[in-house]
Write a protein that holds these residues in place. Structure first.
Motif, PDB file in Angstrom:
ATOM      1  N   SER A  12      -0.431  -1.601  -2.507  1.00 36.92           N
ATOM      2  CA  SER A  12       0.091  -1.019  -1.261  1.00 36.92           C
ATOM      3  C   SER A  12      -1.021  -0.303  -0.527  1.00 36.92           C
ATOM      4  O   SER A  12      -1.887   0.330  -1.140  1.00 36.92           O
ATOM      5  N   CYS A  13      -0.970  -0.412   0.806  1.00 40.92           N
ATOM      6  CA  CYS A  13      -1.958   0.233   1.681  1.00 40.92           C
ATOM      7  C   CYS A  13      -1.223   0.969   2.785  1.00 40.92           C
ATOM      8  O   CYS A  13      -0.209   0.478   3.297  1.00 40.92           O
ATOM      9  N   ARG A  17       2.904  -3.851   1.524  1.00 43.04           N
ATOM     10  CA  ARG A  17       2.819  -4.151   0.098  1.00 43.04           C
ATOM     11  C   ARG A  17       2.550  -5.621  -0.110  1.00 43.04           C
ATOM     12  O   ARG A  17       3.019  -6.467   0.656  1.00 43.04           O
ATOM     13  N   ALA A  18       1.798  -5.912  -1.157  1.00 47.98           N
ATOM     14  CA  ALA A  18       1.536  -7.275  -1.587  1.00 47.98           C
ATOM     15  C   ALA A  18       1.636  -7.322  -3.102  1.00 47.98           C
ATOM     16  O   ALA A  18       1.156  -6.421  -3.787  1.00 47.98           O
ATOM     17  N   SER A  19       2.267  -8.372  -3.623  1.00 56.71           N
ATOM     18  CA  SER A  19       2.401  -8.535  -5.074  1.00 56.71           C
ATOM     19  C   SER A  19       1.507  -9.668  -5.537  1.00 56.71           C
ATOM     20  O   SER A  19       1.426 -10.717  -4.888  1.00 56.71           O
ATOM     21  N   VAL A  51      -2.238   1.017  -6.488  1.00 58.28           N
ATOM     22  CA  VAL A  51      -1.947  -0.166  -7.294  1.00 58.28           C
ATOM     23  C   VAL A  51      -1.074   0.276  -8.464  1.00 58.28           C
ATOM     24  O   VAL A  51      -1.381   1.270  -9.129  1.00 58.28           O
ATOM     25  N   LYS A  52      -0.003  -0.484  -8.709  1.00 59.78           N
ATOM     26  CA  LYS A  52       0.881  -0.136  -9.824  1.00 59.78           C
ATOM     27  C   LYS A  52       1.511  -1.405 -10.381  1.00 59.78           C
ATOM     28  O   LYS A  52       1.685  -2.400  -9.662  1.00 59.78           O
ATOM     29  N   ALA A 106       0.788  -9.387   2.129  1.00 64.47           N
ATOM     30  CA  ALA A 106       1.150  -8.205   2.901  1.00 64.47           C
ATOM     31  C   ALA A 106       1.438  -8.601   4.347  1.00 64.47           C
ATOM     32  O   ALA A 106       0.745  -9.437   4.929  1.00 64.47           O
ATOM     33  N   ARG A 107       2.478  -7.980   4.906  1.00 68.82           N
ATOM     34  CA  ARG A 107       2.864  -8.221   6.289  1.00 68.82           C
ATOM     35  C   ARG A 107       2.940  -6.885   7.022  1.00 68.82           C
ATOM     36  O   ARG A 107       3.331  -5.877   6.431  1.00 68.82           O
TER      37      ARG A 107
END
Length: 771
Positions: A190-191, A80-82, A178-179, A440-441
């Motif tokens: 998120s991927c 996830r990335a914001s 995407v949300k 994202a990590r």
């Protein structure tokens, strides 16, 4: 000594006393539940408690199946990335004025956020991200922390082979979500991928592509705006010069300027002429009306005539003369000189009045002609002034329009020149509206399949399905389960409840709820003749089974206390309900009452009673019915065999192959029973099942009554009712029923026999203390 005892098996018995034959048989009366819903709920709870082990097994099986299915799936890693998507400052460098589109100020924040989310999910952005990652290549070593996945890859399990980098990237592009994050500007991207490193790279690269595309799009729009404004400046400048030339031509080129004062003077003169014209028209219409009245009405009603002094004088004179004439006529006649003189004066006054009227009419006509002429003159002057004012106004309006057009084009030119310069600055100073909050990590643990959640879901689903299956089966399968149900459903007294025996209770140990095995059955090893198997079992005072048989035997004694000798046919609705075991143990229990007890194996098709006591079957009922011995003249003790248990005898089935129906219809049956009545107090006849064979009915009609054995959780209620109906139709009184193989734990009644265990423990402790 005569107290009533209620046993744990939900039936009522009486304690042994010396007045047994005076006591009345007890009946178990089921108490209906006051609340049907509560009763139904408790029934469901009992079903679940009864089958909890099977339900638990189903749940465990479902958990195992769910885990097995999850092991066959390829694990997916989620990252996830914001991102913070900020609004563009439209007031900076006045960029809002040069932007052709600006949804940030016209749209609500929710609409703008949803728009950005759709842009992040666009196919164009995903395709550009795929191309960028493929161009970068596989820069890191593939990692997979899932031990099972690595093991499956090493073993080359189908579906778990290592995928190509391009295939993994394209597969990841299909699992992008995407949300929005709550009531904020933040958006979560998120991927999911089969490799955690590619999932993180795809997420971060997608954000970078979105940021680059956003900057490039706005820069390109600003450049297009600046170029368009520059092209439009030349056109606006040319139009301004053309407007200047038109204005000069309109004023004639000699400095003639139409002022507002000139226009106002002409309009004032036009308003004065208009007012005079209106007054002349009103005067003319008034005079035309007077003339019209003169032609249609009396001339005396004309305003001009009424206002004339001469007319009024003649009118007054005429009235006076007429008054004098009226005073003298009569009595005077017309020939009287006074009358004649008055009439001449009246005639002169009338002629003067007529002349005055004629003069007034002529004057009105002259005045009408003058009014018409004045009106025509005023109309001509008004029309001429109107034409002059219209010409001046048109010319002034044209000049004013040309002036405004020139001013507008000059202002537009200045504005566009300024916007062109601002657009150039805006295109050169573009900032990003996308800010990465959390990049994202790579994830260490797979997000799918979630084996813990899958196992729990499989456990819960299988448990629910198992519980539903058992609830449905128990609701649709009508069998006897609890003590008291036989009496409630068959309307027959329940003599006793025999618990299911699973293991032996050893003396000196804590008794179990499983109870002891009842007696030897057909599947046990054949003991030696005379071996006291039943005696050994019944010496165990801790046996709940023995207590249940004693209670059942006592209920049987009270069933018909008036008869000195009793013969009972023990049968069941179908096979496998334990009637032979019940007959054997019930005989042992009754023998302890110092009564003479005889057991007859009337099941000639499938005899098993002899095996319970370890006896041979070479001589028995078949031999007696064939007439090998005269039952009326035989010596006492020759018709039966004594068991190792005191006061308990048995007549086995005997040897032979004759048809059982023919033997049972022999008159020797009645003779044998009459002879045995004189030697025994209670005779129990073990008969075959009733529903499919007539043997039990043939024997039962010669007995004093019948006993119906039902097996808990196996005997169908409808079959038991059919067996009861057969007894009733044959006129055989049913003494009662015996519920066999009752298992409290299957009904969730773990503490059913706990009071007995506690009482027995206190008794054993008292004995030890006494010793």
């Amino acid at each position: 000594m005569g107290e009533i005892i209620t046993s744990e098996s939900n039936h009522v018995v009486l304690s042994p006393t010396s007045r047994i034959r005076d006591a009345a048989p007890a009946r178990a009366i089921p108490v209906p539940s006051a609340d049907p819903k509560s009763s139904l709920l408790m029934e469901y709870v009992q079903v679940l408690r009864r089958h909890w082990m099977a339900i638990l097994s189903c749940a465990v099986a479902g958990c195992v199946v769910a885990l097995a299915l999850s092991l066959l799936q390829r694990p997916l890693y989620r990252t996830r990335a914001s991102v913070d998507i900020e609004g563009l400052n439209g007031d900076f460098m006045n960029m809002r004025a040069v932007a052709r589109t600006d949804g940030s100020t016209a749209e609500p924040n929710e609409v703008k956020q949803q728009t950005e989310i759709k842009l992040l999910q666009s196919d164009t952005l995903i395709d550009s991200t795929i191309q960028s990652l493929l161009a970068q290549g596989e820069s890191v070593t593939p990692t997979n922390s899932d031990v099972l996945q690595r093991t499956a890859q090493r073993l080359h399990v189908p579906g778990h082979s290592q995928l190509r980098f391009e295939d993994v990237v394209r597969d990841t592009s299909k699992r992008v979500k995407v949300k929005p994050l709550g009531m904020t500007r933040l958006v979560e991207l998120s991927c999911e991928s089969t490799r955690p490193d590619i999932a993180a790279r795809f997420c971060n690269q997608m954000i970078r592509e979105f940021e680059t595309e956003d900057i490039e799009t706005r820069a390109e729009e600003a450049q297009k705006t600046s170029a368009w404004l520059t092209r439009q400046l030349a056109d606006v400048k040319a139009k301004a010069e053309e407007s200047q030339r038109k204005l000069q031509a309109a004023v004639g080129g000699n400095g003639l300027m139409l002022s507002q004062e000139t226009s106002s003077t002409g309009e004032e003169r036009l308003r004065e002429l208009q007012e005079e014209l209106v007054k002349a028209q009103a005067d003319r219409m008034q005079r035309e009306a007077n003339i019209a009245v003169a032609h249609t009405a009396a001339i005396d009603s004309l305003p001009g005539v009424q206002d004339s002094p001469t007319y009024r004088q003649y009118e007054t004179r005429l009235a006076e003369l007429r008054g004098k004439l009226a005073e003298i006529v009569p009595p005077l006649t017309e020939q009287n000189p006074k009358v004649i003189h008055l009439r001449s004066q009246i005639q002169e006054a009338e002629e003067g009045l007529a002349a005055s009227r004629s003069s007034s009419t002529s004057r009105e006509s002259s005045e009408l002609t003058a009014a018409q002429h004045r009106e025509n003159l005023l109309r001509a002057a008004y029309n001429a002034q109107l034409a002059t004012v219209s010409t001046d106004l048109q010319k002034a309006a044209q000049v004013s329009l040309l002036r405004r057009e020139l001013e507008s084009e000059q202002q537009l030119y200045q504005t566009m020149l300024q916007r062109a310069k601002e657009a150039g600055f805006a295109s050169a100073m573009q900032g990003s509206t996308v800010r990465i909050v959390d990049p994202a990590r790579p994830s260490l643990n797979p997000a799918s399949p979630n084996r813990t959640a899958d196992g729990a879901a499989g456990f819960a689903l299988a448990g629910v399905l198992g519980a539903g299956m058992f609830l449905y089966r128990d609701r649709t399968r009508r069998v006897f389960r609890l003590p008291g149900e036989t009496q409630a459903l068959l309307q027959v007294q329940e003599l006793g409840v025999i618990p299911h025996a699973t293991r032996t209770t050893v003396a000196g140990t804590r008794p179990s709820y499983g109870l002891v095995p009842s007696l030897r059955t057909a599947d046990t090893a054949m003991p030696q003749v005379g071996e006291a198997v039943a005696l050994t079992r019944w010496e165990d005072r801790s046996s709940i089974t023995a207590e249940a048989y004693r209670s059942t035997g006592f209920s049987l004694l009270l069933a018909d206390a008036q008869k000195k000798s009793k013969v009972y046919a023990v049968s069941s609705a179908s096979d496998g309900e334990g009637k032979t075991t019940v007959v054997s143990n019930l005989g042992v229990a009754l023998s302890r009452t110092r009564l003479r007890i005889l057991l007859i194996d009337g099941d000639l098709r499938k005899p098993r009673l002899h095996a319970s006591f370890g006896m041979r079957m070479d001589f028995g009922l078949r031999n007696l019915l064939r007439g090998e011995i005269d039952v009326t003249e035989a010596a006492p003790g020759s018709l039966y065999r004594q068991t190792p248990i005191h006061n308990l005898s048995i007549i086995p089935a005997g040897g032979g192959s004759e048809d059982s129906v023919e033997l049972l219809h022999s008159p020797n049956v009645e003779k044998l029973l009459n002879r045995l009545r004189t030697e025994f107090d209670i005779i129990l006849v073990d008969t075959p099942p009733m529903l499919h064979m007539a043997d039990a009915r043939v024997l039962a009609v010669r007995c004093d009554g019948g006993i119906l054995v039902v097996r808990a959780h196996e005997t169908d209620v409808d079959q038991a009712q059919a067996a009861r109906d057969i007894f009733d139709s044959d006129g055989i009184p049913i003494v009662g029923t015996i519920l066999n193989s009752f298992t409290p734990t299957r009904e969730g009644l773990r503490d059913y026999y706990k009071s007995y265990e506690r009482y027995q423990g206190d008794e054993d402790g008292s004995k030890v203390a006494a010793a």
